[in-house]
Design a protein around this motif. Sequence first.
Motif, short mmCIF file in Angstrom:
data_model
loop_
_atom_site.label_atom_id
_atom_site.label_comp_id
_atom_site.label_asym_id
_atom_site.label_seq_id
_atom_site.Cartn_x
_atom_site.Cartn_y
_atom_site.Cartn_z
N PRO A 127 0.84 -1.22 0.20
CA PRO A 127 0.03 0.09 -0.05
C PRO A 127 0.87 1.19 0.00
O PRO A 127 0.64 2.25 -0.64
N ALA A 128 1.90 1.27 0.70
CA ALA A 128 3.11 2.40 0.84
C ALA A 128 3.49 2.68 -0.54
O ALA A 128 3.57 3.84 -0.93
N LEU A 129 3.85 1.58 -1.23
CA LEU A 129 4.35 1.68 -2.71
C LEU A 129 3.38 2.27 -3.70
O LEU A 129 3.71 3.04 -4.41
N ALA A 130 2.16 1.86 -3.51
CA ALA A 130 0.99 2.38 -4.48
C ALA A 130 0.78 4.01 -4.13
O ALA A 130 0.74 4.81 -5.06
N VAL A 131 0.94 4.40 -2.81
CA VAL A 131 0.96 5.88 -2.82
C VAL A 131 1.92 6.50 -3.14
O VAL A 131 2.02 7.62 -3.87
N VAL A 132 3.25 6.16 -2.93
CA VAL A 132 4.43 6.65 -3.60
C VAL A 132 4.42 6.87 -5.23
O VAL A 132 4.91 7.79 -5.52
N ILE A 133 4.03 5.63 -5.74
CA ILE A 133 3.86 5.78 -7.25
C ILE A 133 2.83 6.73 -7.55
O ILE A 133 3.14 7.77 -8.58
N ALA A 134 1.60 6.85 -7.03
CA ALA A 134 0.83 7.63 -7.61
C ALA A 134 1.03 9.16 -7.30
O ALA A 134 1.03 10.08 -8.04
N VAL A 135 1.82 9.43 -6.08
CA VAL A 135 2.16 11.23 -5.63
C VAL A 135 3.22 11.34 -6.55
O VAL A 135 3.33 12.35 -7.17
N LEU A 136 4.36 10.35 -6.88
CA LEU A 136 5.52 10.83 -7.67
C LEU A 136 4.84 11.01 -9.27
O LEU A 136 5.41 11.94 -10.06
N SER A 137 4.31 10.27 -9.49
CA SER A 137 3.43 10.56 -11.14
C SER A 137 2.82 11.60 -11.14
O SER A 137 2.90 12.50 -12.25
N PHE A 138 1.99 12.15 -10.29
CA PHE A 138 1.07 13.27 -10.41
C PHE A 138 2.35 14.49 -10.42
O PHE A 138 2.12 15.31 -11.01
N ASN A 139 3.32 14.53 -9.42
CA ASN A 139 4.37 15.17 -9.15
C ASN A 139 4.93 15.63 -10.68
O ASN A 139 5.28 16.64 -11.09
N PHE A 140 5.45 14.51 -11.20
CA PHE A 140 6.03 14.65 -12.60
C PHE A 140 5.17 14.84 -13.73
O PHE A 140 5.62 15.93 -14.41
N LEU A 141 4.08 14.62 -13.59
CA LEU A 141 3.00 15.31 -14.69
C LEU A 141 2.86 16.62 -14.47
O LEU A 141 2.86 17.43 -15.32
N GLY A 142 2.70 17.11 -13.11
CA GLY A 142 2.43 18.42 -12.87
C GLY A 142 3.71 19.23 -13.36
O GLY A 142 3.49 20.56 -13.80
#
Length: 399
Positions: free
Chosen positions: A372-387
Amino acid sequence: MSDNIYQETMLHEPPEGDGLDRPAITPLKKGVTSEADAAAGQWTLIWHKFAKDKLAIFAGIVILCLYLIGIFAEFLAPNLAQSARPQYSYAPPQTISFFVRDENGDRTFLPHVKGYSVTIDQASLRRFFVVDDSKVVPIGFFVHGPEYRMWGLFPSNLHLVGPKKANDPFYILGADKLGRDLFSRVIYGTRVSMSIGLIGVCISLVLGVVMGALSGYYGGWVDLLIQRIIEIISAMPTIPLWLGLAAAIPVSLAPLKVYFLITLIVSLLGWTSLAREVRGRFFALRGEDFVTAARLDGSGERRIIFRHILPSLTSHILAVVTLALPTMIVAETALSFLGVGLKPPVVSWGVLLQDAQNIRTISTAPWLLVWPALAVVIAVLSFNFLGDGLRDAADPYDG
């Protein structure tokens, strides 16, 4: 005749030593510009610039995949989120293999996982699962398993992947204390955690744009009042404020109502930064010529705000919103992890982390925290890179 001579002399480099003082003609490099680029609109130019950022493109693909996983969670999950099998409590992750050896030693293609054997620790009298190589659990695609209702509407029992025999153990990410499949629960949690961020940002977008536009366009006492409200909200410590508001939610409320209340709480505290961004841009644009022309043409103030000034900020607002999404996801995860956000039977990444915060999990079942922590990290990093990619593409001053 004289026109042709003039064009010919301008297109060719003058010979050395001719004594004429002519301007040097530097041809444009190939690919620097074109008629299509010169006539392209704002969004086309943003897309051309954004497409050069490979990391942002990859992050966008990851985010799209996460939302598709959330939309089709019932079909993608091998088991139901609440399907418990206590006989497999804290079962370790299984590894998928693709070949088996027969009695003659020949390799045969057969996707499978290995079954379990149970051992008893004589000192602590606890049972432990050990992967048994002699037990083969065949798996396949588009198998029939537990029944579900797709989006709560269409009954089905078809799953993308799973064991060919419904009762065989299939825990590729391990099982929790009740023997529930962690892989299926992470997939179901993707729907809640990703949607709560999207809904929260939509609410924050409306509040931030409206309040920022009013503050930047009118100024004066309107700007003073809105900015004092923003400063009061921003000065409050975020986590204690979330805890206080979330603790005020009655325990007897249905999980669906709690979900919307948590979304509302996160949204009401997340619009201030966007409002400041919009206010600053309105201050810069309200004195421009196109605004003056619209005012002289008889346009009302609401039309000037929402039809003339605001559309010029669309690309910038899109980038800011993309960067705000991970904040919403982390906020929901933090509230649920602390036990004052979403609660079972709702499944989210924060709820999964909250269920795993005990000593036995850390010592004997660390996968309950890792995935679950890895899923949060992947989602947050992806949004940051996209933003970051969208912000750079939408910046007119960045070459």
